[in-house]
Design an enzyme around this catalytic site. Structure first.
Site, PDB file in Angstrom:
ATOM      1  N   SER A  85      -1.494   5.969  -1.360  1.00 56.62           N
ATOM      2  CA  SER A  85      -1.279   6.318   0.116  1.00 56.62           C
ATOM      3  C   SER A  85      -0.680   7.592   0.316  1.00 56.62           C
ATOM      4  O   SER A  85       0.271   7.937  -0.793  1.00 56.62           O
ATOM      5  CB  SER A  85      -0.220   5.189   0.513  1.00 56.62           C
ATOM      6  N   TYR A 145       7.054  -0.017  -0.589  1.00 55.77           N
ATOM      7  CA  TYR A 145       5.689   0.268  -0.269  1.00 55.77           C
ATOM      8  C   TYR A 145       5.494   1.859  -0.921  1.00 55.77           C
ATOM      9  O   TYR A 145       4.613   2.020  -1.583  1.00 55.77           O
ATOM     10  CB  TYR A 145       5.358   0.365   1.118  1.00 55.77           C
TER      11      TYR A 145
END
Ligand SMILES: NC(=O)c1ccc[n+]([C@@H]2O[C@H](COP(=O)([O-])OP(=O)(O)OC[C@H]3O[C@@H](n4cnc5c(N)ncnc54)[C@H](OP(=O)(O)O)[C@@H]3O)[C@@H](O)[C@H]2O)c1
Length: 247
Positions: A138, A151
């Site tokens: 990401s 995350y």
């Protein structure tokens, strides 16, 4: 010979649309996720698009189950072309909970789910002296984010793991791509009350991902605005700015 692609997190969002894109090219798709009813519906649509496949109702944290499924998939007719370790979860660190559970949940699915997906394939990819591995990291991997440290940390970890794998597998004609999307329409992002600049349609995002994986790009950051604006900002922004905007 038929080409096969293995996709985790195939029951919605990016994984679902990866399945459709490969089915349109006539691939045999191996689809992994926990929601079997959704996987079945997606496989049916893949068949109408010109592909075929098999579903595996599995949690990526089930290492034995994943190894069994991967051996089963390898044994099916056709050549293993590409593997997508795409399954992942978001969520906050729950900083005031007094418990590591929320963070550990995210870290384990987003990191161990990736190793459980890729490692059982390696002996086979080496023996066929060919293959493409894609791991969905990401844009969030480029800075530790307040309240989303698990995350962003998990996505940084898998990006780094890809770099190591890529070097180790280079001589076997196996490429490893760390895919770093910005915002893409999916269950993870839709309906969330936060700014999502430069958000892409799932279908558009998936086409870009496949092109990058086929070109064996080591790191693919997209859309371009994320590469040239957001990531430089994330890397160099002072802490006070990150705290203010939760970048
Ligand atoms: N959308 C974005 O803006 C964006 C941006 C950057 C990176 N990403 C990454 O892209 C990947 C795909 O996410 P998405 O955006 O498509 O979100 P999504 O629609 O929520 O899809 C997540 C997928 O992962 C599966 N999954 C979650 N936990 C799992 C587990 N323990 N075992 C097996 N499958 C599991 C889900 O299936 P089940 O619930 O059926 O198991 C679902 O198919 C994730 O790794 C995410 O971090 C997304």
């Amino acid at each position: 010979m038929n080409k096969k692609v293995f996709i985790t997190g195939a029951s919605s969002g990016i994984g679902e649309y990866l399945a459709y894109a490969y089915a349109e090219k006539g691939y045999f798709v191996g689809l992994v996720a926990r929601r079997a009813n959704r996987l079945q519906a997606i496989l049916s649509k893949c068949q109408t698009l010109g592909g075929d496949g098999k579903i595996y109702e599995l949690d990526v944290l089930n290492g034995d189950g994943m190894t069994w499924a991967i051996h089963d998939f390898i044994a099916l007719p056709g050549e293993v072309d590409t593997i997508y370790a795409n399954a992942g979860v978001g969520g906050t660190d729950e900083m005031s909970s007094g418990s590591a559970d929320a963070m550990n949940h995210i870290l384990s699915i987003n990191i161990l789910g990736v190793t459980n997906t890729i490692m059982p394939f390696i002996p086979h990819l080496k023996s066929q002296n060919k293959g493409k591995i894609a791991v969905v990291s990401s844009v969030a991997s480029f800075r530790g984010l307040p309240h989303h440290a698990a995350y962003s940390g998990s996505k940084a970890a898998v990006r780094n793991i890809c770099q190591g794998w890529g070097a180790a597998l280079h001589n076997y004609n196996i490429s490893v791509s760390a895919i770093c999307p910005g915002f893409v329409a999916s269950e993870m992002t839709d309906g969330k009350n936060i700014a999502q600049p430069f958000k892409l349609d799932t279908e558009v995002a998936v086409k870009k991902m496949i092109r990058a994986v086929d070109r064996r790009k080591k790191v693919f950051i997209f859309p371009w605005q994320m590469r040239f604006i957001t990531i430089p900002l994330m890397r160099h922004a002072p802490d006070w700015l990150v705290r203010k905007f939760g970048m």
